[in-house]
Write a protein that holds these residues in place. Structure first.
Motif, PDB file in Angstrom:
ATOM      1  N   ALA A  30       0.832  -1.205   0.000  1.00  0.00           N
ATOM      2  CA  ALA A  30       0.000   0.000   0.000  1.00  0.00           C
ATOM      3  C   ALA A  30       0.870   1.261   0.000  1.00  0.00           C
ATOM      4  CB  ALA A  30      -0.924  -0.015   1.213  1.00  0.00           C
ATOM      5  N   LEU A  31       1.900   1.287   0.835  1.00  0.00           N
ATOM      6  CA  LEU A  31       2.781   2.459   0.884  1.00  0.00           C
ATOM      7  C   LEU A  31       3.489   2.663  -0.448  1.00  0.00           C
ATOM      8  CD1 LEU A  31       4.346   2.043   4.451  1.00  0.00           C
ATOM      9  CD2 LEU A  31       2.657   3.739   3.711  1.00  0.00           C
ATOM     10  N   LEU A  32       3.976   1.568  -1.040  1.00  0.00           N
ATOM     11  CA  LEU A  32       4.684   1.677  -2.318  1.00  0.00           C
ATOM     12  C   LEU A  32       3.741   2.128  -3.418  1.00  0.00           C
ATOM     13  CD1 LEU A  32       7.335   1.273  -3.824  1.00  0.00           C
ATOM     14  CD2 LEU A  32       6.727  -1.138  -4.141  1.00  0.00           C
ATOM     15  N   GLY A  33       2.509   1.565  -3.446  1.00  0.00           N
ATOM     16  CA  GLY A  33       1.559   1.962  -4.483  1.00  0.00           C
ATOM     17  C   GLY A  33       1.153   3.419  -4.359  1.00  0.00           C
ATOM     18  N   VAL A  34       0.871   3.884  -3.128  1.00  0.00           N
ATOM     19  CA  VAL A  34       0.490   5.279  -2.928  1.00  0.00           C
ATOM     20  C   VAL A  34       1.645   6.206  -3.281  1.00  0.00           C
ATOM     21  CG1 VAL A  34      -0.121   6.986  -1.178  1.00  0.00           C
ATOM     22  CG2 VAL A  34      -1.291   4.767  -1.220  1.00  0.00           C
ATOM     23  N   ALA A  35       2.863   5.809  -2.896  1.00  0.00           N
ATOM     24  CA  ALA A  35       4.032   6.649  -3.183  1.00  0.00           C
ATOM     25  C   ALA A  35       4.270   6.781  -4.681  1.00  0.00           C
ATOM     26  CB  ALA A  35       5.274   6.064  -2.496  1.00  0.00           C
ATOM     27  N   LEU A  36       4.201   5.675  -5.412  1.00  0.00           N
ATOM     28  CA  LEU A  36       4.416   5.724  -6.854  1.00  0.00           C
ATOM     29  C   LEU A  36       3.309   6.515  -7.551  1.00  0.00           C
ATOM     30  CD1 LEU A  36       5.579   2.044  -7.536  1.00  0.00           C
ATOM     31  CD2 LEU A  36       6.997   4.097  -7.622  1.00  0.00           C
ATOM     32  N   ALA A  37       2.050   6.277  -7.153  1.00  0.00           N
ATOM     33  CA  ALA A  37       0.942   7.003  -7.777  1.00  0.00           C
ATOM     34  C   ALA A  37       1.027   8.490  -7.486  1.00  0.00           C
ATOM     35  CB  ALA A  37      -0.386   6.430  -7.287  1.00  0.00           C
ATOM     36  N   ALA A  60      -3.710   3.332 -11.427  1.00  0.00           N
ATOM     37  CA  ALA A  60      -4.155   1.941 -11.520  1.00  0.00           C
ATOM     38  C   ALA A  60      -3.432   1.046 -10.520  1.00  0.00           C
ATOM     39  CB  ALA A  60      -3.951   1.426 -12.943  1.00  0.00           C
ATOM     40  N   LEU A  61      -2.279   1.513 -10.002  1.00  0.00           N
ATOM     41  CA  LEU A  61      -1.574   0.712  -8.997  1.00  0.00           C
ATOM     42  C   LEU A  61      -2.457   0.458  -7.770  1.00  0.00           C
ATOM     43  CD1 LEU A  61       0.827   1.560 -10.845  1.00  0.00           C
ATOM     44  CD2 LEU A  61       2.213   1.713  -8.762  1.00  0.00           C
ATOM     45  N   VAL A  75     -10.089   3.211  -2.545  1.00  0.00           N
ATOM     46  CA  VAL A  75     -10.882   4.122  -3.382  1.00  0.00           C
ATOM     47  C   VAL A  75     -10.641   5.569  -2.957  1.00  0.00           C
ATOM     48  CG1 VAL A  75     -13.220   4.788  -4.045  1.00  0.00           C
ATOM     49  CG2 VAL A  75     -12.619   2.367  -3.849  1.00  0.00           C
ATOM     50  N   ALA A  76     -10.594   5.800  -1.646  1.00  0.00           N
ATOM     51  CA  ALA A  76     -10.342   7.159  -1.159  1.00  0.00           C
ATOM     52  C   ALA A  76      -8.968   7.641  -1.596  1.00  0.00           C
ATOM     53  CB  ALA A  76     -10.466   7.193   0.362  1.00  0.00           C
ATOM     54  N   ALA A  77      -7.960   6.752  -1.582  1.00  0.00           N
ATOM     55  CA  ALA A  77      -6.610   7.136  -2.004  1.00  0.00           C
ATOM     56  C   ALA A  77      -6.594   7.552  -3.464  1.00  0.00           C
ATOM     57  CB  ALA A  77      -5.644   5.983  -1.759  1.00  0.00           C
TER      58      ALA A  77
END
Length: 384
Positions: free
Chosen positions: A88-95, A107-108, A134-136
């Motif tokens: 989750a941290l990696l996906g939010v950081a990349l997005a 899409a991550l 969804v909120a992220a």
């Protein structure tokens, strides 16, 4: 049960292989990562090496986390939850870092949502994870000023992916529970059949061996004084042995017929041979359920009279009416309150299956009284 354990291990290995094949096929769903990979190839993100490594680690971590529940890998829950948090941290950081290049980086969070939905066992946590994903998407899309339509589309896809994954995971767990229940039921059926067979053998052989012992004592007493009578009793022992062997064979094949009328004849013969006067009142015309149960009760009752009563008389009464059937065995022996050993306990279990009751206690005037009552089963009504 070593055989059952081996079957369980074989089933677990089969499920694990099937799960790994499903994870391998699941890699096809990574096509949604092609747009972010294209931005890296075109140099639209900086620094490129960080984005490339981050995307590769994200995809690998996602597949590993999905494989844990799908392939039933032996991973501690704490380690799995830590992996989900890292994903989750990696996906939010990349997005958040590269979302300005294209909405494809959002899409991550679809993969983040799906990994948590399939990996979290508690439903409330899984729903919270889907809602957070969804909120992220909405927060990152608004913060990076991405087109509202594209952001809303990604958010909707994330929500649908999470809901479908939750439904899939729930169905898969229910199927696993059903398979586990089937294995437990099969094991339980085997155990019950073993107990039933052991109980049948006890009821069959306990009575027969007691009869053989009594007959052998008669032969021993008559061997010197009445050789012809002793020979006749010995021939009777042979007949009893052959009959017992036939009954055991029929019990093994499961096709033995247990007739109450036959047991009545045996009771008269056996008790009469040892000098006990037998009186039978009533009719042996019973329904199938009562006939079978009364046959076992009479066999056990006669065995107890032979072993323990020291009686000179035994009365057997059968009474049948609209309410049910009653069997009474009364002797004039030493009486008392017998202990519930394997025989009486087995009879009680048999009678429970028919809704019947068993009462054993001292009889008026001395001796022992055994009473069995089996109610008449109500006929099922048929409605058109």
């Amino acid at each position: 049960m070593p055989g059952a354990s081996e079957v369980t291990r074989t089933v677990d290995r089969s499920l694990r292989r099937r799960g790994l094949m499903l994870v391998a096929a699941h890699t096809l769903w990574l096509w949604l990562l092609l747009p972010p990979a294209a931005t890296i190839a075109r140099g639209q993100v900086h620094p490129v090496p960080v984005a490339m490594v981050g995307l590769a680690v994200f995809a690998s971590l996602y597949l590993a986390l999905v494989a844990v529940p799908v392939a039933a890998l032996a991973v501690r829950p704490a380690v799995h939850h830590a992996g989900l948090a890292l994903l989750a941290l990696l996906g939010v950081a990349l997005a958040a870092a590269y979302g300005n290049a294209t909405t494809g980086w959002l899409a991550l969070l679809i993969y983040v949502c799906s990994a948590g939905a399939v990996g979290l066992l508690r439903v409330n946590r899984a729903f919270a994870w889907v809602g957070g994903s969804v909120a992220a998407v909405l927060v990152i899309g608004a913060a990076r000023r991405l087109p509202a339509d594209d952001t809303a589309q990604i958010a909707l896809i994330t929500l649908l992916a999470g809901a479908m994954t939750l439904a899939f995971a729930r169905v898969a767990r229910l199927v696993d529970e059903l398979r586990h229940t089937q294995r437990e039921l099969a094991r339980s059926v085997v155990e019950r059949e073993r107990l039933r067979f052991a109980k049948d053998l006890h009821d069959l052989l306990g009575h027969t061996l007691s009869l053989v012992v009594v007959k052998a004592e008669v032969v021993r007493r008559l061997a010197q004084t009445d050789p012809l009578r002793a020979a006749a009793e010995a021939a009777d022992i042979e007949r009893i042995g052959r009959t017992a062997l036939t009954e055991v064979r029929e019990a093994v094949t499961g096709y033995r017929e247990h007739s109450f009328a036959r047991e009545l004849d045996n009771a008269r013969t056996v008790l009469g041979d040892v000098g006990i006067t037998v009186t039978v009142r009533g009719t042996a015309n019973l329904d199938v359920e009562a006939d079978d149960a009364f046959g076992w009760v009479l066999r056990e009752g006669v065995t107890n009279v032979l072993r323990h009563s020291r009686a000179s008389r035994c009365d057997i009464d059968i009474d049948t009416d609209a309410d049910g059937s009653v069997l009474t065995i009364r002797d004039d022996g030493v009486g008392g309150r017998p202990r519930f050993g394997n025989g009486l306990r087995g009879l009680s279990e048999r009678l429970e299956q028919t809704g019947g009751t068993l009462r054993v206690g001292p009889a008026h005037g001395g001796g022992l009284l055994l009473t069995v009552r089996i109610p008449t089963r109500p006929l099922a009504t048929v409605t058109e």
